[in-house]
Each structure stands twice: as C-alpha cells, then as structure tokens.
Scaffold this motif. Structure first.
Motif, PDB file in Angstrom:
ATOM      1  N   ARG A 143      -5.741   1.997  -7.444  1.00 18.35           N
ATOM      2  CA  ARG A 143      -5.749   3.168  -6.569  1.00 18.35           C
ATOM      3  C   ARG A 143      -7.174   3.456  -6.129  1.00 18.35           C
ATOM      4  N   GLY A 203      -7.113   6.009 -12.673  1.00 17.74           N
ATOM      5  CA  GLY A 203      -6.999   4.581 -12.385  1.00 17.74           C
ATOM      6  C   GLY A 203      -7.474   3.669 -13.491  1.00 17.74           C
ATOM      7  N   ASN A 258      -8.833   6.871  -5.037  1.00 20.15           N
ATOM      8  CA  ASN A 258      -8.630   8.312  -4.874  1.00 20.15           C
ATOM      9  C   ASN A 258      -9.400   8.868  -3.677  1.00 20.15           C
ATOM     10  N   CYS A 316       6.900   3.681  -3.857  1.00 20.28           N
ATOM     11  CA  CYS A 316       5.859   4.333  -4.636  1.00 20.28           C
ATOM     12  C   CYS A 316       6.326   5.755  -4.972  1.00 20.28           C
ATOM     13  N   MET A 367      -2.787   3.979  -3.024  1.00 20.11           N
ATOM     14  CA  MET A 367      -2.439   3.181  -4.192  1.00 20.11           C
ATOM     15  C   MET A 367      -1.978   1.819  -3.685  1.00 20.11           C
ATOM     16  N   TYR A 368      -2.193   0.796  -4.498  1.00 19.81           N
ATOM     17  CA  TYR A 368      -1.880  -0.559  -4.086  1.00 19.81           C
ATOM     18  C   TYR A 368      -1.076  -1.285  -5.169  1.00 19.81           C
ATOM     19  N   SER A 392       0.841  -1.190   0.000  1.00 21.28           N
ATOM     20  CA  SER A 392       0.000   0.000   0.000  1.00 21.28           C
ATOM     21  C   SER A 392       0.879   1.244   0.000  1.00 21.28           C
ATOM     22  N   MET A 438       0.795   8.028 -10.663  1.00 22.54           N
ATOM     23  CA  MET A 438       1.511   7.255  -9.645  1.00 22.54           C
ATOM     24  C   MET A 438       2.211   6.055 -10.252  1.00 22.54           C
TER      25      MET A 438
END
Length: 119
Positions: free
Chosen positions: A72, A55, A74, A96, A79-80, A21, A34
């Motif tokens: 992600r 995303g 928002n 990240c 974010m994952y 994460s 990202m």
C-alpha cells in the motif's frame, strides 16, 4: 463513507503476472485495515490477503503465499496486489475491502475486477 475502486484485471496466461490496484477515497486511507478477496464462479468469496494500516504486516491465504504480494501507498491512497506465477485456479473476480478495526468485519468493498488465467 469509503469508496474503493479496483483496476488492473485482465486475461493472462498461466505463469504470468498481473498487478491489481485499489484506489480509495472518502476517508483517511491510513486509518483503514485493507484486504483482498476473490470469488470464482460457483464458489464462495475467499480471503486472499490483508495488510495493516502502516503496511508493515501482511497475511496471505496458503493458496497464494509466495506468489502474491500486497502493498500500500498511504500517500496515494492506494493498495496493490502483485500476482506472480498465476494459475488457472486463480481465475476469479478480485475485490479490495477495508475496515476501521482489525477485529471487525470488512465494511467497505469495491466493485471487483476480473482476473482470468488461461492454461
């Protein structure tokens, strides 16, 4: 400024899964492109994957395509990175990163989280 904090790393056996994460603060998260990067001992940092602001568009390095998934949220500024079928060569510190312009270099970086995959 943007602060990014990764979590979720750890030790896992080959074939296993982990979910990393990335928590963001300090700027409207939905305005940021990202990405995930990783750096193994003695190697340069490498791109893992990226996700668009909404995303709906992701890109992956060939080495992780089909095994890793970026998403992600928002609304949660998160974010994952879902990592499946992990291999020993996935062992690295995972970072990240965020940027404002899609064409720019990543400007914001987290401190990293260690992922170790045992054989």
């Amino acid at each position: 400024q943007v602060q990014l904090v990764e979590s979720g790393g750890g030790l896992v056996q080959a074939g296993g899964s982990l979910r990393l994460s990335c928590a963001a603060s300090g700027r409207t998260f939905s305005n940021l492109y990202m990405g995930w990067f990783r750096q193994a001992p003695g190697k340069e940092r490498e791109f893992v994957g990226s996700i668009s602001r909404s995303g709906d568009n992701m890109n992956y390095a060939d080495s992780v395509k089909g095994r890793f998934t970026i998403s992600r949220d928002n609304a949660k500024n998160m974010m994952y990175l879902q990592m499946n079928s992990l291999k020993p060569e996935d062992t690295a510190v995972y970072y990240c990163a965020g940027k404002v312009l899609s064409s720019a270099q990543y400007l914001y970086w987290g401190q990293g989280t260690q992922v170790t995959v045992s054989s």
